[in-house]
Motif scaffolding. Sequence first.
Motif, PDB file in Angstrom:
ATOM      1  N   ARG A   1       0.840  -1.207   0.000  1.00  0.00           N
ATOM      2  CA  ARG A   1       0.000   0.000   0.000  1.00  0.00           C
ATOM      3  C   ARG A   1       0.866   1.245   0.000  1.00  0.00           C
ATOM      4  NH1 ARG A   1       2.071   2.531   4.703  1.00  0.00           N
ATOM      5  NH2 ARG A   1       1.764   1.222   6.549  1.00  0.00           N
ATOM      6  N   PHE A   2       0.309   2.287  -0.612  1.00  0.00           N
ATOM      7  CA  PHE A   2       0.914   3.613  -0.531  1.00  0.00           C
ATOM      8  C   PHE A   2      -0.106   4.481   0.179  1.00  0.00           C
ATOM      9  CE2 PHE A   2       1.585   7.845  -2.685  1.00  0.00           C
ATOM     10  CZ  PHE A   2       2.719   8.167  -1.976  1.00  0.00           C
ATOM     11  N   GLY A   3       0.317   5.189   1.218  1.00  0.00           N
ATOM     12  CA  GLY A   3      -0.613   5.940   2.057  1.00  0.00           C
ATOM     13  C   GLY A   3      -0.341   7.430   2.065  1.00  0.00           C
ATOM     14  N   PRO A   4      -0.722   8.160   1.025  1.00  0.00           N
ATOM     15  CA  PRO A   4      -0.480   9.600   1.022  1.00  0.00           C
ATOM     16  C   PRO A   4      -1.408  10.331   1.992  1.00  0.00           C
ATOM     17  CG  PRO A   4      -1.799   9.001  -0.882  1.00  0.00           C
ATOM     18  CD  PRO A   4      -1.419   7.717  -0.208  1.00  0.00           C
ATOM     19  N   SER A   5      -0.913  11.427   2.505  1.00  0.00           N
ATOM     20  CA  SER A   5      -1.708  12.291   3.381  1.00  0.00           C
ATOM     21  C   SER A   5      -2.123  13.529   2.591  1.00  0.00           C
ATOM     22  CB  SER A   5      -0.870  12.700   4.594  1.00  0.00           C
ATOM     23  OG  SER A   5      -1.553  13.651   5.375  1.00  0.00           O
ATOM     24  N   PRO A   6      -3.409  13.871   2.571  1.00  0.00           N
ATOM     25  CA  PRO A   6      -3.882  15.001   1.735  1.00  0.00           C
ATOM     26  C   PRO A   6      -3.653  16.350   2.408  1.00  0.00           C
ATOM     27  CG  PRO A   6      -5.731  14.022   2.864  1.00  0.00           C
ATOM     28  CD  PRO A   6      -4.524  13.204   3.260  1.00  0.00           C
ATOM     29  N   THR A   7      -2.432  16.583   2.840  1.00  0.00           N
ATOM     30  CA  THR A   7      -2.118  17.811   3.572  1.00  0.00           C
ATOM     31  C   THR A   7      -1.218  18.745   2.757  1.00  0.00           C
ATOM     32  OG1 THR A   7      -0.282  16.655   4.653  1.00  0.00           O
ATOM     33  CG2 THR A   7      -2.378  16.735   5.823  1.00  0.00           C
TER      34      THR A   7
ATOM     35  N   VAL B   1      -5.796   6.658   1.413  1.00  0.00           N
ATOM     36  CA  VAL B   1      -5.563   8.056   1.775  1.00  0.00           C
ATOM     37  C   VAL B   1      -5.683   8.210   3.288  1.00  0.00           C
ATOM     38  CG1 VAL B   1      -6.334  10.436   1.497  1.00  0.00           C
ATOM     39  CG2 VAL B   1      -6.376   8.858  -0.451  1.00  0.00           C
ATOM     40  N   GLU B   2      -4.611   8.635   3.909  1.00  0.00           N
ATOM     41  CA  GLU B   2      -4.543   8.727   5.364  1.00  0.00           C
ATOM     42  C   GLU B   2      -4.932  10.140   5.791  1.00  0.00           C
ATOM     43  OE1 GLU B   2      -0.622   7.144   5.977  1.00  0.00           O
ATOM     44  OE2 GLU B   2      -1.346   5.086   5.716  1.00  0.00           O
TER      45      GLU B   2
END
Length: 544
Positions: free
Chosen positions: A38-44, A73-74
């Motif tokens: 998994r790739f877990g990008p943060s929408p910040t 999406v974290e």
Amino acid sequence: MLDRAVVDALFPADLPEPERWEARYPERGLPEGAHVVRFGPSPTGYVHIGGIYTAMINKDVAGRSGGRYLVRVEDTDQAREVAGAVAQFDAAFAYFDVVPDESATAGGEYGPYLQSQREQIYLTYVRHLLRQDKAYLCFATKDELADITARQQAAKLPTGYYGGWAIWRNAGPADVAAKLEAGAPYVVRFRAPEEAGGRRVRYTDVIRGPLEHEDNRNDVVILKSSDQSPRLPTYHFAHAVDDHLMRVDLVIRAEEWISSVPLHRQLFAALDFPELSYAHIAPLMKQIPGGKRKLSKRKDDEASVDFYLSAGYPAKAVQYYLRGLANGRLAELPLAEALAEPIRLEECGVAGPLVDLVKLEDISGDHIATLSGQEVYDAVLAWARTYDPDLAAVLEAEPELALRAIAVERDGDNPRKDLRKWSDFRPAYGFFFPQLFAFTPELLTPLGVAPDVASAFLADLTDGYDHDREDWFGQVRELAAKHGFARNAKEQKSDPERFVGSIREASQLVRVALTGSTRSPDLHAVSRALGAEVVRERLQAAAG
């Protein structure tokens, strides 16, 4: 330990038990050796090129093993969320060909893939830990936490909420009940194992081999304050639950998370989840005077994916470059072969690779030189529709001229490589288009030719111009001699009073008249692309 009834009263009455989620998200039944990553990008904020680098490695490892690559999406830190971030992720993934098998956009059986939509799942497992006394309610205020930190610093002790400093760790049920009755806000903290303080833990990283770290001693927050809605967990807890239920077995992520492995392993153990394998990737670096540092969102334009999209670097060139940073052997292969070869985790270095834009531009220029004129036209037009609408309109209006322009000096063993990214098209090829070409007499001044001589020479060339002459440059050479230009710079230098300039200056007069610049591809090739009528018009305009 709190009574089960007290614990359960803190949660919705219809909250499912863990068994419900285990059944909802069963083992995937993939072939032996297949990896779920998994790739877990943060929408910040914007997408970092390091994120694309990590996603590329994840996708390659999963795909070649017959597994699954998912994007989760974290977004549990909603106060810092940037509007439109998820759409930006999707655009970046699509451009660089790291589209996930499963995501909020692509769908999948193990969603939702936005953590903010998985509240019920997290609450189930928080309640599960509270029931087992592996977690507890903490009513410590900000002032109390600040005081704890200040006293630890004064005593030169490790800061944190642990052991005797964890003032609610061993609170009695009556004290907890009183706070709850008063409506005091609380967080839920994980109860770190008592023996963890000062203990060393060991595990094997797929990239780095055996590693050893101090174990986690802190009673970290796993569920944020009760006065917030929705009740969302912290990253550490959410990722543990999600990785288990999504059946992730290999976590490929940036090396900044190495220090979190002891905590993550404690959480997996407390939840009775099987352990995962970890592969921590070295960060992308930038060369600076005296050394190198991490590529920085705040300091470096090239850290942002938008930099590559807006500049128009071809996706395959960037993919090839990044793959070479991951595994050095891939940089030694031709582009097509490198894209087809696997990325091997065991070949990823532990020192951060340097991002070198000069090298990337060389790769990009070489790649573009292999494309057909139609492929270049289509790619530039697609780029321009987003980033240069005026250019897009010109290209749509003049497709045949565009193809003739692109074809100039692209044949043979040494094709021109001045087009290294799509944003180079306007400065390199814009002069071919009447809508983009602008000539002013001042452009001729730096050539050092007297205005009356330049005007007479260009007017004469206009009047007698033969577009189809086999020896095209011969007419320029003949007129140059007629107007007092030397045959070469050496001849002019030997008797400067005799000549108004050399054939070089005469040629440059023609070049500037046709292209607006002293640097351009072969003049004859340019004239063929422009056509006889446009050549005469431009020569006449320059003659004045």
